[in-house]
Design a protein around this motif. Structure first.
Motif, short mmCIF file in Angstrom:
data_model
loop_
_atom_site.label_atom_id
_atom_site.label_comp_id
_atom_site.label_asym_id
_atom_site.label_seq_id
_atom_site.Cartn_x
_atom_site.Cartn_y
_atom_site.Cartn_z
N ILE A 137 -36.19 27.36 8.94
CA ILE A 137 -36.04 27.05 10.35
C ILE A 137 -35.01 25.93 10.45
CG2 ILE A 137 -37.17 26.35 12.49
CD1 ILE A 137 -39.84 27.18 11.23
N ALA A 138 -33.95 26.16 11.18
CA ALA A 138 -32.87 25.18 11.25
C ALA A 138 -33.34 23.91 11.94
CB ALA A 138 -31.68 25.77 12.00
N PRO A 139 -32.98 22.75 11.42
CA PRO A 139 -33.35 21.50 12.07
C PRO A 139 -32.71 21.39 13.45
CG PRO A 139 -31.78 21.10 10.30
CD PRO A 139 -32.21 22.52 10.18
N GLY A 140 -33.44 20.80 14.39
CA GLY A 140 -32.92 20.60 15.73
C GLY A 140 -32.71 21.88 16.52
N SER A 141 -33.44 22.94 16.18
CA SER A 141 -33.21 24.24 16.82
C SER A 141 -34.39 24.72 17.67
CB SER A 141 -32.92 25.30 15.75
OG SER A 141 -34.08 25.58 14.97
N VAL A 142 -35.45 23.92 17.76
CA VAL A 142 -36.70 24.39 18.36
C VAL A 142 -36.93 23.66 19.69
CG1 VAL A 142 -39.20 24.52 18.05
CG2 VAL A 142 -37.68 24.95 16.11
N LEU A 167 -37.53 19.43 13.36
CA LEU A 167 -37.21 20.77 13.86
C LEU A 167 -36.84 20.79 15.34
CD1 LEU A 167 -39.95 23.03 12.19
CD2 LEU A 167 -37.61 22.58 11.42
N LEU A 168 -37.35 19.84 16.11
CA LEU A 168 -37.16 19.87 17.56
C LEU A 168 -35.77 19.41 17.97
CD1 LEU A 168 -40.56 18.38 18.77
CD2 LEU A 168 -39.70 20.68 19.31
N LYS A 169 -35.30 20.00 19.05
CA LYS A 169 -34.11 19.51 19.71
C LYS A 169 -34.42 18.15 20.34
CE LYS A 169 -32.80 24.20 21.15
NZ LYS A 169 -32.58 25.10 22.32
N PHE A 174 -43.68 18.62 21.77
CA PHE A 174 -44.72 18.88 20.78
C PHE A 174 -46.05 18.79 21.52
CE2 PHE A 174 -46.66 17.23 16.49
CZ PHE A 174 -47.32 18.42 16.33
N LEU A 175 -46.71 19.94 21.65
CA LEU A 175 -47.96 20.04 22.39
C LEU A 175 -49.04 20.50 21.44
CD1 LEU A 175 -49.62 20.12 25.03
CD2 LEU A 175 -48.70 22.41 25.43
N PHE A 176 -50.07 19.67 21.27
CA PHE A 176 -51.12 20.07 20.33
C PHE A 176 -52.49 19.64 20.83
CE2 PHE A 176 -50.12 15.79 18.82
CZ PHE A 176 -51.37 15.27 18.47
N GLU A 251 -49.31 15.97 24.85
CA GLU A 251 -47.93 16.45 24.86
C GLU A 251 -46.99 15.29 24.54
OE1 GLU A 251 -44.85 19.04 27.65
OE2 GLU A 251 -46.91 18.67 28.31
N LEU A 252 -46.09 15.53 23.59
CA LEU A 252 -45.11 14.56 23.17
C LEU A 252 -43.70 15.09 23.41
CD1 LEU A 252 -46.64 13.62 19.69
CD2 LEU A 252 -46.81 12.29 21.79
N VAL A 253 -42.76 14.18 23.60
CA VAL A 253 -41.35 14.55 23.76
C VAL A 253 -40.56 13.80 22.69
CG1 VAL A 253 -39.31 14.47 25.25
CG2 VAL A 253 -41.57 14.97 26.22
N ARG A 254 -39.71 14.54 21.99
CA ARG A 254 -38.87 13.91 20.97
C ARG A 254 -37.78 13.10 21.66
NH1 ARG A 254 -34.03 16.22 17.41
NH2 ARG A 254 -33.60 14.30 16.31
N ARG A 255 -37.66 11.84 21.23
CA ARG A 255 -36.62 10.98 21.81
C ARG A 255 -35.24 11.48 21.44
NH1 ARG A 255 -39.94 6.54 19.60
NH2 ARG A 255 -41.19 5.63 21.25
#
Length: 255
Positions: A137-142, A167-169, A174-176, A251-255
């Motif tokens: 899975i490409a980094p920064g592609s999700v 992995l996240l853009k 990120f919801l868990f 729910e989290l958001v990548r900075r």
């Protein structure tokens, strides 16, 4: 050793949700209407081996999104999200238990036909959720990562959060849902195969979680649901007397 215990419990000990001994791996929350509608198109064998503890579908349109499900098990959340992202989206399930992956993969064509798709928009990867950098899975592609009652089963929790951020853009979510406990659990209890397998032994504390998400580069959390958990099995309840457990969806958001 912990991973072997988890693989044994979810691959062989549990054959369906009726085998669970606590309410930790069960959800009592009514899902949003789109999720309820999507659940009507899930194969019974897939739904019968679902062990999540919450609803891990964000609000709003997911059309065209790329989603990864950490600890996807038999695939229920994958196949729900596959309907919500549409055929142009993609949902990737990651799990380390062969028996669970066999169930998920066995019904891939069934779901594709049920959804009316020309091609499947899901794939399942055998891998470890604390080693996401090793996956195809490409980094920064999700756009979105979800996980349903799985992080508690992983000893290296910091690696899960770091891998999700990898992995996240930027701005990805990120919801868990997972199990939290009010204080540390002694190692002898935490490593008990049943207590661990029932999602209690590896439960996080809130302050531990706050440190992990901050170090991984996630903004302050939004708590979507908090509910008390019960331990109905007398033997387990006796061992865990004095501990308070909660199921929390965040729910989290990548900075």
């Amino acid at each position: 050793m912990t991973k072997e215990i988890v693989q044994e419990y979810y691959g062989k000990t549990l054959q369906g949700s009726e085998d669970l001994k606590t309410s930790a791996c069960c959800s009592t929350v009514r899902p949003p209407d789109p999720v309820i509608a999507a659940m009507e198109h899930i194969h019974p064998e897939v739904s019968g081996r679902f062990y999540g503890c919450g609803v891990v579908v964000p609000d709003g349109s997911l059309t065209g999104w790329r989603v990864v499900d950490l600890g996807s098990g038999s695939g229920q959340d994958v196949y729900i999200l596959a309907q919500l992202v549409g055929q142009d989206g993609e949902v990737i399930g990651v799990d380390m238990t062969p028996e669970q992956l066999d169930v998920a993969r066995r019904h891939e064509d069934w779901h594709r036909e049920r959804f009316g798709y020309d091609r499947s928009n899901v794939r399942f990867i055998e891998g470890h959720v604390d080693r996401l950098q090793d996956l195809d899975i490409a980094p920064g592609s999700v756009d979105l990562i979800v996980s349903n009652c799985v992080i508690n089963l992983v000893p290296e929790k910091a690696a899960v959060f770091a891998g999700a951020a990898h992995l996240l853009k930027p701005g990805g979510r990120f919801l868990f849902s997972d199990v939290f406990v009010d204080r540390p659990i002694p190692a002898d209890l935490a490593n008990d195969p049943v207590i661990l397998g029932e999602c209690l032994g590896g439960a996080m504390q809130v302050d531990q979680f706050e440190q992990l998400r901050s170090e991984a580069g996630f903004a302050a959390p939004v708590w979507r649901e908090v509910r008390d958990l019960t331990v109905d099995d007398p033997a387990i309840a006796a061992k865990l007397e004095g501990f308070t457990f909660e199921s929390r969806t965040v729910e989290l958001v990548r900075r």
